[in-house]
Design an enzyme around this catalytic site. Structure first.
Site, mmCIF file in Angstrom:
data_model
loop_
_atom_site.group_PDB
_atom_site.id
_atom_site.type_symbol
_atom_site.label_atom_id
_atom_site.label_comp_id
_atom_site.label_asym_id
_atom_site.label_seq_id
_atom_site.Cartn_x
_atom_site.Cartn_y
_atom_site.Cartn_z
ATOM 1 N N CYS A 400 -20.502 4.579 21.215
ATOM 2 C CA CYS A 400 -19.309 4.936 20.438
ATOM 3 C C CYS A 400 -19.323 4.326 19.039
ATOM 4 C CB CYS A 400 -18.040 4.548 21.181
ATOM 5 S SG CYS A 400 -17.872 2.785 21.517
ATOM 6 N N CYS A 584 -0.848 -4.259 -19.019
ATOM 7 C CA CYS A 584 0.158 -5.307 -18.894
ATOM 8 C C CYS A 584 1.118 -4.938 -17.776
ATOM 9 C CB CYS A 584 0.919 -5.478 -20.212
ATOM 10 S SG CYS A 584 2.281 -6.687 -20.127
ATOM 11 N N CYS A 587 4.955 -4.353 -19.680
ATOM 12 C CA CYS A 587 5.216 -3.281 -20.644
ATOM 13 C C CYS A 587 4.265 -2.108 -20.502
ATOM 14 C CB CYS A 587 5.175 -3.819 -22.067
ATOM 15 S SG CYS A 587 3.518 -4.301 -22.618
ATOM 16 N N CYS A 595 -3.254 -14.368 -15.911
ATOM 17 C CA CYS A 595 -2.743 -15.633 -15.393
ATOM 18 C C CYS A 595 -2.900 -15.639 -13.877
ATOM 19 C CB CYS A 595 -1.274 -15.829 -15.768
ATOM 20 S SG CYS A 595 -0.627 -17.436 -15.226
ATOM 21 N N CYS A 598 0.035 -16.881 -11.666
ATOM 22 C CA CYS A 598 1.178 -15.994 -11.447
ATOM 23 C C CYS A 598 0.922 -14.997 -10.326
ATOM 24 C CB CYS A 598 1.509 -15.222 -12.731
ATOM 25 S SG CYS A 598 2.271 -16.220 -14.041
ATOM 26 N N CYS A 613 0.106 -8.642 -21.909
ATOM 27 C CA CYS A 613 -0.184 -8.610 -23.341
ATOM 28 C C CYS A 613 0.302 -9.928 -23.947
ATOM 29 C CB CYS A 613 0.498 -7.406 -24.001
ATOM 30 S SG CYS A 613 2.292 -7.491 -24.014
ATOM 31 N N HIS A 621 5.929 -17.149 -20.020
ATOM 32 C CA HIS A 621 5.595 -18.560 -19.854
ATOM 33 C C HIS A 621 6.537 -19.499 -20.588
ATOM 34 C CE1 HIS A 621 1.767 -16.645 -18.562
ATOM 35 N NE2 HIS A 621 1.819 -17.620 -17.656
ATOM 36 N N HIS A 629 1.271 -23.169 -16.602
ATOM 37 C CA HIS A 629 0.200 -22.189 -16.370
ATOM 38 C C HIS A 629 -0.748 -22.124 -17.565
ATOM 39 C CE1 HIS A 629 2.732 -19.696 -13.246
ATOM 40 N NE2 HIS A 629 2.627 -20.988 -12.938
ATOM 41 N N HIS A 670 -13.935 -0.229 22.257
ATOM 42 C CA HIS A 670 -14.209 1.204 22.123
ATOM 43 C C HIS A 670 -13.828 1.666 20.721
ATOM 44 C CE1 HIS A 670 -14.915 5.317 23.184
ATOM 45 N NE2 HIS A 670 -13.668 5.668 22.878
#
Length: 755
Positions: A400, A584, A587, A595, A598, A613, A621, A629, A670
């Protein structure tokens, strides 16, 4: 360009009540696809279009008489509606007209007199602008004493259709034509005819050898179909009136004579061995010898002879495996035909070392076309002949895993067809040929692969020294596919992975998804699991793969990390590409930074890579929790930087997506598979190579392919509604897809062209 839809033609036999504007004798038509689907029609009417009209009208079915296109074209040449209907009702002249050909001796009516002539042209005199057909006329050249009594020299409206002397030509509809020889001139060959002197419809059967006359010449052939309502017989001719071998003709029953006794045996010199299911045989049909595979053997209603149902290699048949609306086997339209077993003989193409007692397997057909690719099945092919029991690949002795993998990869996709045709080591060529000619070819051509073909492949793999237990033990699909693709056929790995921070590119045939046990996913999609795995493993794709095979996270075959996984019909891999332009997440414009910290931020969604962007990154940030970050600047292709210069208009970068085409599932060791066969959400089939079993010790497994449109309905449900579904209460086989998914197969239609 798609083929034009065919039409079904009718003549209106009586002026319908409340339809005074529609006169009897008019010709009308309806699209064949509408006529063949009664559910789309009203109970007692049908939407037809009168010739010369531009819109449909609903007419009662009891006022319509169905016609073939040939009949409709002949009738349309008659100007008067009344004369046209009379000619149709007294069908003798119409039946005779269908047997006429160029060169036939006829008499033609002109000014109340019947003149002798020979047919020189059969066809249209004018082309219709708005209608699909136009009237068909007979162009007759007058002979003997009747020369000079005609109307033209073979021209009509300054257009020449044939050449003859001045005033020796006449164009006339069939009701003004009478054949000189409409029946045998004598009985000088009494041994040929039935003892009744004529062939009644009940005496003829599909597959009978018959004789018929055209003019004074006798011809022979085989009965393909008996057209009861028309009093006609469709015959596959041995040789036509011009000496050309092969062809099809509709002949009036009154003009057909069944061959009997010694003469029939002389004309059919076949040595008829025992014919079995899946034997490859040869019969004499149109265009010479025709080849097909025996799909059914038995007795048809009202037929005393043992009959065989054949699936032909070409569209030269008359049905799709049905006889009088009852289905006996499955095959594509115009590929099926029922003939007497006695009319079949072994395929002469294989009367060499491969012949064995007149029995030839389906796989032998592939030997003839070893280097001709057989394309994947289209959605309509799947519906026509792949659905049902004894369909797909027959399982045997723990096969199988191999059955499901091969069915998933090759039934409806060609993304890995290079495996079948690429150059390979001479020592392994026989393995490639078995895969191509005895498994993939028959699967795509006939919809069935016998267990012996897969066992042959397993034996070859075992003899190659790859494993001493390939013919007995169960294996993993990955082990089998790796062996075929890498060790034997040396296929270039479709997957190129680049670990971040390293220059080296790793290649692979599969990608095993790894997910942190501390993940927060509850009802994950394949998209989410892939992104999580790439994130935790710090990986990217070097390029878009033509084929991406994913295996789900498991701890052994029994333990599953997630009770349910939602298949992603489209896999967006844009964010996984190394140095590829990204969008982005806020937007939608070209992203400049990524990042990784994030990744799991719920503000942007529960999962997914975060590309931003410069403007959006600065705003995101500013939040105290994200100030630590450290976004990294993305490297973009040089051409993309120029194209996205500061002066250009804002655009969204393109998305790279893969399509799901199959899923392998496993439950209690199976394997089964799901395959997407068409563009609709409900175009799914389920395959089990061991769905049933007949017999125990000396029995065999029965594979099955069935439609599972319920899968599409669940996949289009809102996530919250799907999460609330109780697995054991899910419709059909959907539970197995969502709860037992093990291997997901994706393809890139664009990249598949380059690999």
């Amino acid at each position: 360009m798609a083929p034009k839809a065919k039409n079904i033609y009718f003549i209106i036999t009586t002026t319908p009540a409340s339809y005074g504007w529609t006169k009897s004798g008019k010709i009308c038509y309806v699209k064949e696809d509408l006529y063949s689907q009664p559910k789309k029609l009203k109970k007692d009417t049908i939407p037809v279009r009168l010739l010369g009209s531009t819109y449909d009208r609903d007419l009662p079915l009891n006022c319509l008489h169905i016609l073939t296109q040939e009949m409709a074209e002949l009738l349309l040449a008659i100007d008067s509606d009344k004369d046209r209907l009379d000619a149709c009702i007294s069908s003798e002249s119409l039946d005779q007209a269908l047997t006429l050909v160029k060169g036939s001796e006829v008499t033609v009516e002109q000014n109340g007199k019947w003149l002798k002539g020979v047919i020189k042209y059969i066809g249209r005199l004018n082309e219709s602008v708005m209608d699909p057909i136009a009237g068909v006329f007979f162009g007759v050249e007058l002979q003997g004493d009747d020369k000079g009594k005609g109307q033209n020299n073979g021209t009509y409206h300054l257009k020449r259709f044939f050449t003859c002397g001045e005033n020796c030509g006449i164009f006339a509809p069939f009701n003004r034509i009478r054949p000189v020889h409409s029946a045998p001139a004598d009985t000088s060959h009494p041994a040929l005819w039935s003892s009744k002197g004529e062939t009644a419809e009940e005496e003829l059967s599909v597959g009978d050898r018959v004789s018929y006359f055209i003019g004074s010449e006798m011809h022979s052939g085989m009965v393909l179909e008996i057209l009861k309502s028309k009093g006609m017989v469709l015959i596959s001719t041995d040789r036509d009136e011009h000496g050309k071998e092969g062809g099809e003709r509709k002949i009036s029953l009154d003009c057909v004579y069944k061959l009997e006794g010694d003469e029939s045996e002389k004309m059919d010199t076949s040595k008829n061995p025992e014919i079995n299911l899946n034997s490859v045989v040869e019969v004499d049909l149109a265009k010479g010898p025709t080849y097909g595979t025996v799909r059914w053997i038995g007795h048809l209603p009202e037929k005393t002879d043992l009959m065989a149902g054949l699936e032909l290699e070409e569209d030269w048949g008359v049905n799709d495996g049905t006889f009088r609306n009852d289905r006996y086997f499955f095959c594509p339209p115009k590929r099926g035909i029922f003939v007497k077993v006695a009319s079949c003989r072994p395929d002469s193409r294989f009367l060499g070392d491969n012949a064995s007692d007149g029995h030839f397997d389906v796989s032998a057909v592939q030997d003839l076309q070893a280097n001709v690719p057989v394309p994947p099945l289209r959605s309509q092919d799947v519906k026509d002949f792949l659905i049902g029991k004894q369909r797909g690949i027959q399982g045997h002795c723990n096969s199988c895993y191999m059955d499901s993998a091969l069915f998933s990869l090759f039934t409806c996709s060609s993304v890995l067809d290079s495996l079948l045709y690429k150059g390979t080591n001479q020592n392994d060529k026989h393995i490639q040929e078995t895969l191509r000619k005895e498994i993939v070819g028959p699967l795509r051509r006939t919809g069935f692969v016998a267990d012996r073909s897969v066992m042959k492949l397993r034996q070859q793999l075992q003899e190659r020294g790859h494993s001493p237990s390939y013919t007995t033990d169960e294996k993993d699909p990955e082990e089998f596919l790796t062996l075929i693709m890498q060790d034997i056929l040396s296929l270039e790995p479709p997957l190129k992975l680049k670990p971040l921070g390293m220059k080296k590119v790793e290649t692979s045939f599969f990608y095993q998804i790894f997910v942190d046990y501390n993940n927060t996913l509850v009802l994950p999609t394949v998209q989410q699991l892939l992104e999580h795995s790439f994130y935790t493993s710090c990986l990217r794709l070097e390029e878009v793969p033509s084929c991406l095979i994913l295996t789900m996270p498991r701890s052994g075959k029994q333990f599953k990390m997630f009770p349910k996984i939602i298949p992603s019909l489209e896999l967006d891999i844009t964010a996984l590409l190394y140095n590829g332009p990204q969008q982005c997440v806020l937007c939608g414009q070209l992203a400049h930074v990524e990042c990784t910290e994030c990744f799991g931020d719920p503000v942007f969604g529960n999962t997914g890579f975060k590309h931003l962007c410069d403007t959006c990154s600065a705003q995101v940030h500013l939040h105290p929790s994200r100030r630590p970050h450290k976004p990294t600047t993305m490297t973009l292709p040089e051409g993309f930087i120029r194209m996205w210069g500061s002066g250009g208009p804002p655009h969204s970068p393109p998305r790279e997506k893969l399509e799901l085409f199959a899923v392998l599932c496993i439950e209690t060791s199976h394997y089964v598979s799901f395959v997407k066969h068409g563009p609709k959400a409900t175009d799914w089939i389920f395959f089990d190579s061991m769905a049933d079993r007949i017999g125990e010790i000396n029995g065999y497994n029965v594979p099955q392919v069935k439609e599972c449109p319920e899968v599409g309905r669940y996949l289009t449900m809102p996530l919250a509604e799907l999460a609330a579904q109780v697995p054991r209460e899910m419709e059909g086989v959907a539970k197995r897809l969502f709860c037992d998914g093990y291997m997901y197969l994706y393809q890139s239609p664009n990249m598949g062209l380059y690999h």
